[in-house]
Design an enzyme around this catalytic site. Structure first.
Site, mmCIF file in Angstrom:
data_model
loop_
_atom_site.group_PDB
_atom_site.id
_atom_site.type_symbol
_atom_site.label_atom_id
_atom_site.label_comp_id
_atom_site.label_asym_id
_atom_site.label_seq_id
_atom_site.Cartn_x
_atom_site.Cartn_y
_atom_site.Cartn_z
ATOM 1 C CB VAL A 48 28.564 55.197 25.158
ATOM 2 C CG1 VAL A 48 28.355 54.152 26.242
ATOM 3 C CG2 VAL A 48 30.023 55.286 24.762
ATOM 4 C CG HIS A 49 22.646 54.494 22.474
ATOM 5 N ND1 HIS A 49 23.418 54.145 21.413
ATOM 6 C CD2 HIS A 49 21.467 53.844 22.318
ATOM 7 C CE1 HIS A 49 22.755 53.329 20.619
ATOM 8 N NE2 HIS A 49 21.563 53.111 21.157
#
Ligand code: UD1
Length: 361
Positions: A206-207
């Protein structure tokens, strides 16, 4: 008649963010008859985000511009300035740019201002949401490029609808080539032993800005991941790590959510390959899950860029919806039977090299 005639055999290839290194080396390995100038903008600079890739893939001489982090404007400006200097010195006949990062856009602008033709790898990919920085980068790179190499047929259609000027070629996804080329070595890597993983697990990345920059959204995702029936392995991107710390979200990391440092390409593929499923907001990881026949939960409301994956039910869109994430984590449909590979056969880089080669005199 050839539409493009390139007059020397020197080619510049520009990379700078994690997903670009392995694509660049795969292309370089197919362009062996040419003098290649490798420019690393240094957009990514942490050891785990860049050096490890440069070492693992044994790059030839690399010119590092050491741009580093900054606001998008400043970072892009530094990339333009640095790439321009190298192009002026080296005078390549073509600049290859990859994907949708600030590096891609900055290098395209620098090259076009010097009238050096550009080849854009992963052209035509569109989310149709200009609030996403990567979308702006793609549109600019496509507008300035003479060679538009796309992963899917749909991406060619997008370029036609936009009346993009460059010549369009559907070649397939270079990321698939990367995977096929390295697979025999990847399977020998003892990733799970190294990370001491024994039971079943999900792998999460997740970024993207829409998920981690807003603390409420990021918190929702973390809380949902904690409700997984399996351990969740989460190699955390420096951007997400920074947001986690700044917004004091560490308390939402339970015992079954294991944060680890960003991992090498080989380890990442092994982590996907051995997992029960993948949770991600990355376009690259979505495709890797698909190539490895793993079901994938996508933390986005829509993914027009890779819509074929949703259509064949290999990926499941959940946005950042707490209940929907939990529901899928607990009842993830198994990977569907695939009748058609929308992103080619894993020979995109050879096709690209051939097309470029045919234009060099
Ligand atoms: C960039 C790309 C994104 C790609 C991702 C892959 C853009 C606009 N986005 O996002 O498309 O999916 O790379 O990783 O180019 N940071 C570090 N060390 C690093 C790199 C980043 O600490 O080596 C931190 C910094 O706080 C930086 C932030 O992460 O400000 C964001 O980095 P940046 O390169 O701007 O974008 P990414 O989020 O990595």
């Amino acid at each position: 008649m050839k539409e493009h005639i390139l007059l020397t055999s020197k080619i510049a290839i520009v990379m700078g963010a994690r997903p670009q290194y392995m694509k660049a080396i795969t292309l370089i390995n197919k362009l062996l008859n040419y003098e290649i100038i490798v420019i690393d903008t240094g957009q990514h600079y942490d050891y785990n985000m860049s050096t490890t890739f440069l070492k693992q893939f044994k790059f030839p001489n690399v010119i590092n511009l050491k741009v580093g982090s900054a606001s998008h404007g400043v970072q892009t400006a530094k990339i333009i300035e640095g790439v321009e200097k190298v192009l002026l010195n080296e005078k390549p006949c073509l600049t290859i740019v990859i994907g949708d990062t600030n590096t891609t856009m900055g290098a395209s602008i620098a090259s076009s201002k010097l009238n050096i033709p550009i080849a854009h790898i992963e052209a035509g990919c569109r989310s149709y949401d200009r609030s996403i920085p990567e979308e702006v980068n793609r549109v600019v790179a496509d507008t300035l490029s003479s060679f538009l190499f796309t992963a899917s047929e749909e991406h060619v259609r997008n370029l036609i609808l936009e009346h993009q000027f460059g010549k369009k070629y559907w070649v397939g996804d270079v990321l698939f080539d990367v995977l096929l080329m390295h697979f025999p070595r990847i399977v020998k890597e003892k990733t799970l032993d190294k990370l001491d993983i024994c039971g079943p697990y999900y792998i999460a990345t997740v970024h993207r800005n829409w998920n981690v920059d807003n603390p409420i959204t990021f918190k929702t995702i973390l809380k949902a991941l904690n409700k997984s029936p399996y351990e969740v392995i989460f190699p955390i991107h420096p951007r997400s790590e920074k947001m986690l710390r700044e917004n004091r979200l560490e308390k939402y990391i339970g015992s079954d959510l294991r944060l680890i440092e960003p991992v090498s390409y080989y380890d990442m593929i092994n982590l996907i390959r051995k997992s029960e499923g993948v949770i991600t907001d990355s376009g690259g990881v979505q495709r890797e899950a698909f190539y490895l026949s793993k079901p994938c939960i996508v933390l986005k409301e829509s993914t027009p860029e890779w819509k074929e994956l949703v259509e064949c039910e290999a990926t499941h869109l959940v946005g950042a919806d707490y209940n929907r994430i939990i529901q899928l984590l607990n009842n993830l449909p198994s990977f569907p039977r695939i009748k058609y590979y929308p992103y080619g056969k894993g020979n995109a880089s050879a096709k690209i090299a051939k097309i470029i080669g045919d234009c060099i005199v």
